[in-house]
Design an enzyme around this catalytic site. Structure first.
Site, PDB file in Angstrom:
ATOM      1  N   ASP A 149       0.944  -1.268   0.102  1.00 22.53           N
ATOM      2  CA  ASP A 149       0.053  -0.013   0.097  1.00 22.53           C
ATOM      3  C   ASP A 149       0.711   1.221   0.095  1.00 22.53           C
ATOM      4  O   ASP A 149       0.460   2.423   0.533  1.00 22.53           O
ATOM      5  CB  ASP A 149      -0.997  -0.173   1.239  1.00 22.53           C
ATOM      6  CG  ASP A 149      -0.087  -0.114   2.468  1.00 22.53           C
ATOM      7  OD1 ASP A 149       1.012   0.089   2.600  1.00 22.53           O
ATOM      8  OD2 ASP A 149      -0.704  -0.353   3.500  1.00 22.53           O
ATOM      9  N   GLU A 196       0.028  -9.179  -1.095  1.00 21.96           N
ATOM     10  CA  GLU A 196      -0.708  -8.647  -0.053  1.00 21.96           C
ATOM     11  C   GLU A 196      -1.726  -7.852  -0.472  1.00 21.96           C
ATOM     12  O   GLU A 196      -1.962  -6.637  -0.188  1.00 21.96           O
ATOM     13  CB  GLU A 196       0.262  -7.835   0.895  1.00 21.96           C
ATOM     14  CG  GLU A 196      -0.562  -7.670   2.310  1.00 21.96           C
ATOM     15  CD  GLU A 196       0.290  -6.796   3.190  1.00 21.96           C
ATOM     16  OE1 GLU A 196       0.817  -7.184   4.105  1.00 21.96           O
ATOM     17  OE2 GLU A 196       0.440  -5.480   3.102  1.00 21.96           O
ATOM     18  N   GLU A 253      -2.286   5.264   2.638  1.00 22.37           N
ATOM     19  CA  GLU A 253      -2.045   4.048   2.254  1.00 22.37           C
ATOM     20  C   GLU A 253      -3.315   3.033   1.695  1.00 22.37           C
ATOM     21  O   GLU A 253      -3.332   2.310   0.956  1.00 22.37           O
ATOM     22  CB  GLU A 253      -1.492   2.875   3.451  1.00 22.37           C
ATOM     23  CG  GLU A 253       0.109   3.158   3.935  1.00 22.37           C
ATOM     24  CD  GLU A 253       0.114   4.527   4.648  1.00 22.37           C
ATOM     25  OE1 GLU A 253       1.490   4.708   5.291  1.00 22.37           O
ATOM     26  OE2 GLU A 253      -0.799   5.176   5.063  1.00 22.37           O
ATOM     27  N   HIS A 291       3.723   5.233  14.909  1.00 25.51           N
ATOM     28  CA  HIS A 291       4.312   6.195  13.825  1.00 25.51           C
ATOM     29  C   HIS A 291       3.092   6.900  12.596  1.00 25.51           C
ATOM     30  O   HIS A 291       3.297   7.591  11.719  1.00 25.51           O
ATOM     31  CB  HIS A 291       5.399   5.460  12.836  1.00 25.51           C
ATOM     32  CG  HIS A 291       5.003   4.564  12.021  1.00 25.51           C
ATOM     33  ND1 HIS A 291       4.299   2.964  12.525  1.00 25.51           N
ATOM     34  CD2 HIS A 291       4.492   4.449  10.820  1.00 25.51           C
ATOM     35  CE1 HIS A 291       3.711   2.618  11.596  1.00 25.51           C
ATOM     36  NE2 HIS A 291       4.114   3.410  10.437  1.00 25.51           N
ATOM     37  N   ARG A 295       0.377   8.675  10.735  1.00 25.03           N
ATOM     38  CA  ARG A 295       0.065  10.012  10.490  1.00 25.03           C
ATOM     39  C   ARG A 295      -1.087  10.381  11.238  1.00 25.03           C
ATOM     40  O   ARG A 295      -1.176  11.712  11.868  1.00 25.03           O
ATOM     41  CB  ARG A 295       0.225  10.315   9.078  1.00 25.03           C
ATOM     42  CG  ARG A 295       1.376  10.585   8.267  1.00 25.03           C
ATOM     43  CD  ARG A 295       1.491  10.998   6.835  1.00 25.03           C
ATOM     44  NE  ARG A 295       2.572  11.030   6.212  1.00 25.03           N
ATOM     45  CZ  ARG A 295       2.975  10.005   5.487  1.00 25.03           C
ATOM     46  NH1 ARG A 295       2.566   8.946   5.326  1.00 25.03           N
ATOM     47  NH2 ARG A 295       4.464  10.392   4.682  1.00 25.03           N
ATOM     48  N   HIS A 311      10.322   6.193  16.102  1.00 27.80           N
ATOM     49  CA  HIS A 311      10.323   6.740  14.870  1.00 27.80           C
ATOM     50  C   HIS A 311      11.140   7.945  14.924  1.00 27.80           C
ATOM     51  O   HIS A 311      11.014   8.942  15.555  1.00 27.80           O
ATOM     52  CB  HIS A 311       8.913   6.615  14.350  1.00 27.80           C
ATOM     53  CG  HIS A 311       8.898   6.397  12.897  1.00 27.80           C
ATOM     54  ND1 HIS A 311       9.041   7.709  12.020  1.00 27.80           N
ATOM     55  CD2 HIS A 311       8.808   5.543  11.872  1.00 27.80           C
ATOM     56  CE1 HIS A 311       8.804   7.180  10.739  1.00 27.80           C
ATOM     57  NE2 HIS A 311       8.661   6.105  10.763  1.00 27.80           N
TER      58      HIS A 311
END
Length: 369
Positions: free
Chosen positions: A96, A118, A132, A211, A213, A243
């Site tokens: 993604d 995937e 994603e 991590h 967003r 991160h």
């Protein structure tokens, strides 16, 4: 012989594509080449080294502070040169990321077949995870062959009108990588030795990552405050590989820096990280890959997201969605720390993402196409 180009650029992609590269390399009826966009430069290189993979093409596209649009444009332009040079019959992309969606688009423009590893994961919320979810949907629309990790992922694709003959349920290659990786960890590494020195046998180790967003800002502060309260317990230790994103670093170090039961460290490479997961009692994370890996290690996972595209693990009870609300994180973490029945109920189920044979299954299918 069929010419196959495998393209990936981030650390998670590299981990999940590495066992497929190794499996394809066993067969003389394929000519394979590996191309990396280096969307994650340093972290990508660590994975390549661990799995002993040398790319045939290294586009090295990572630039400081580039926007998603700038990155996407650079991926399309750079991969086009590779497609012209190698002239593959099939391009395999993963998951993604901007790499997967933009490489798939470039291959489509060249009338080259696309295989999506995937495939079929969905939240159907274009902002969670961002970007994603839309990257994955774009790749899914462009792909000719869809290698879904679970039956649910396959059903998502079928419900979207993808032809059933192009959808294959194989399990997730991340389990292949994990099982190989655990056997090949070098426990004498200096970073692993330092972590060992921190870990106390009489305490329960909580491993943390974060991590996403969509969690930046107030949500992330709430999340860290929950961790701080957990760290006050005398029977608990926390290790948090932090991160490098400044939105993560500042909040984590301001909130948790200096706490005696907390070890804040730099992001670990894959080899050290899977070793750390194996040492844990409980994992708190917003990572997709960890949701897939942890059930094979028999570790419960609290997921700090409102939704997840990995609903199979939620249904199996191996992971639990807790969001970023401080009270909810504390309630669920304390339950697992104090109630053995609750703990055992999360680790007793089979991993819904496969048994470590996904790469072999995918290669067997590719040989028939």
């Amino acid at each position: 012989m069929k010419k196959i180009l495998l393209v990936f650029g981030t650390r998670p992609e590299a981990i999940k594509m590495a066992p497929l590269v190794k499996e394809l390399s066993k067969h003389t009826d394929f000519v394979i080449k590996v191309c990396v966009t280096a969307q994650h430069r340093e972290m990508l290189d660590q994975v390549l080294t661990f799995f002993n993979i040398i790319p045939d093409y290294d586009l090295d596209l990572m630039k400081p502070n580039q926007t998603l649009n700038q990155l996407s444009a650079r991926i399309i332009t750079a991969i086009d040169v590779v497609l012209i040079d190698f002239k593959p019959d099939l391009v395999l992309v993963h998951g993604d990321t901007s790499t997967s969606s933009m490489v798939a688009l470039a291959a489509f423009h060249r009338n080259i077949k696309i295989g999506h590893i995937e495939a079929g994961l969905r939240t159907y919320n274009k902002l969670a995870p961002f970007p994603e979810e839309i990257n994955r949907q774009i790749t899914g629309r462009l792909a000719d062959f869809h290698f879904a990790p679970t039956q649910q992922a396959a059903e998502n694709l079928l419900n979207e009108g993808v032809h059933s003959k192009s959808v294959f349920v194989t399990g997730n290659t991340v389990i292949d990588a994990l099982l190989w990786g655990i056997k090949n960890v070098n426990i004498l590494r200096n970073d692993i030795k330092k972590i060992k020195d921190f870990i106390l046998e009489n305490k329960k180790l909580i491993v943390v990552t974060g991590h996403r967003r969509e969690n930046f800002g107030d949500k992330f502060i709430e999340f860290c405050l929950a961790l701080k309260e957990l760290a006050y317990r005398t029977d608990v230790q926390l290790i948090y590989p932090v991160h490098l994103n400044p939105n993560v670093q500042k909040v984590v170090y301001d909130t948790l820096g200096g706490e005696p039961n907390v070890l804040l460290i730099k992001p670990l490479d894959y080899e050290a990280f899977i070793w750390l997961l194996e040492q844990s009692y409980l994992i708190i994370t917003d990572s997709g890959g960890v949701q897939e890996e942890a059930p094979s290690l028999k570790k419960p996972v609290l997921v700090t997201r409102e939704v997840t595209e990995r609903q199979e693990a939620v249904r199996e009870g191996t992971v639990k969605l807790v969001g970023t609300n401080k009270a909810e994180i504390l309630k669920e973490a304390i339950l697992l720390l104090d109630d053995q029945k609750a703990y055992q109920s999360m680790i007793g189920n089979e991993n819904p993402y496969g048994d470590g044979t996904a790469s072999k299954q995918i290669v067997d299918i590719l040989r028939t196409l």
